[in-house]
Design a protein around this motif. Sequence first.
Motif: not given
Length: 433
Positions: A257-262, A315-322, A413-419
Amino acid sequence: MHVTTPDRTVLTRARIAVYLLFTLAGIAIGTWTARIPSIKEGLDLSDGRLSLGLLGIAAGAITGMQVVGRLIDRHGSTTVMIPMAFAQGIVLILPAHAPSLTALTATLFAFGLVHGTLDVAMNANAVEVEQAANRPLMSSFHAAFSIGGFLGATTGGLLAQTGLTPAATFTTTAAVLTLMALWAARWALPRPTPPPGHPTEPAPTELPETTGPTARTTPETTAAAAETTPATTTGTAQENGESNTPAKGTAHGVLVLGLLAICCMIGEGAAADWSSVYLRDSLGSSAGFAAAAYAAFSVMMTAGRLAGDRLATRFGAVTLVRGCGTLAAAGLGAGLLAGNQIIAVLGFACFGAGLSCIIPQLFSAAGRRDPARAGQALARVASLGYAGFLAGPILIGGLAEIIGLPLALAVPALLAVFVAFGVVFLQRPSFTK
């Protein structure tokens, strides 16, 4: 962090209290930001010396985040957050009276310390209120912070135009913040977070995939939750001679979770410092139009957070974040590839909308991982995210020197893809009825 469901009136008041505190924190930051030029002029500071002073906020915030988690888990989020809300107004006044750079740095350290502590505590309380309501609320709480920041910056700027001194501005704002803190103190959720050692019910530990009135549990989701939710009834563990330390899976989950926050906060920091520079220097826009890039980013981030709870419910949080990660990556990527000023502004708008709901959902998930240590989990994720926000502009600036600013801005932009892809590891059930 299990919370017994209070009656409707208590819950409504608790929600209002959290909204007040998020708005309060935003107003404090926005007001301070609006008066930085006056503080700089009053102390006759160069840009470099001012930046040294501003490091005090970052150092204080990170320090506060390191210690507040255990305080929340031991004494409860309300017990920590209310004193910090009152202190926020007090420490806002101090920088206006600093006679030197050293004194300014010290007062900004105190400001950051209180703000970082309040940040984690109010997010922990927000998770409690969200769980008591049994539906997503975190995005709208974070929207209140964004709105508070806008109000603080706008009011601070208007007061500066009238010739009011920073000391008078901060004192006036502090009085308003004190009134807000008093209101929040009366209506805050009365039940504190259970401290370690108290029996608690296992809570869903990850981003919710199924939400809303149609949510249901199945044998498969129950089994999944049983496999991934850490045991929190310490009495049983002690009777069996087991350690009361968090399971490795819990610690690793918080790290993810922290890595995604970064990744998310690097993008926010980059947009704040480099979006206008990109339009001005890379696309040749006017200074006025260049400012539209970050304005569009900020407006759409606030709008996204206002809609985030409804989207998470549907939609659910996972789908939303994706979806948010995909929108952020596509929007920023298109804005960079087009080489057009208007499309670039639209791209940053999409980038803001995409990032808007990610941090609230990550914080919500962190608060549920280990009910007895929710404060510590939130503190770790918030600290890592804040580090990303600070490192983002530096990273983009360094890369811009090597490969140019347009390519450097492709990194967020690439980091957003990673998230968007990384969130697949966080699928778990949550809000159920």
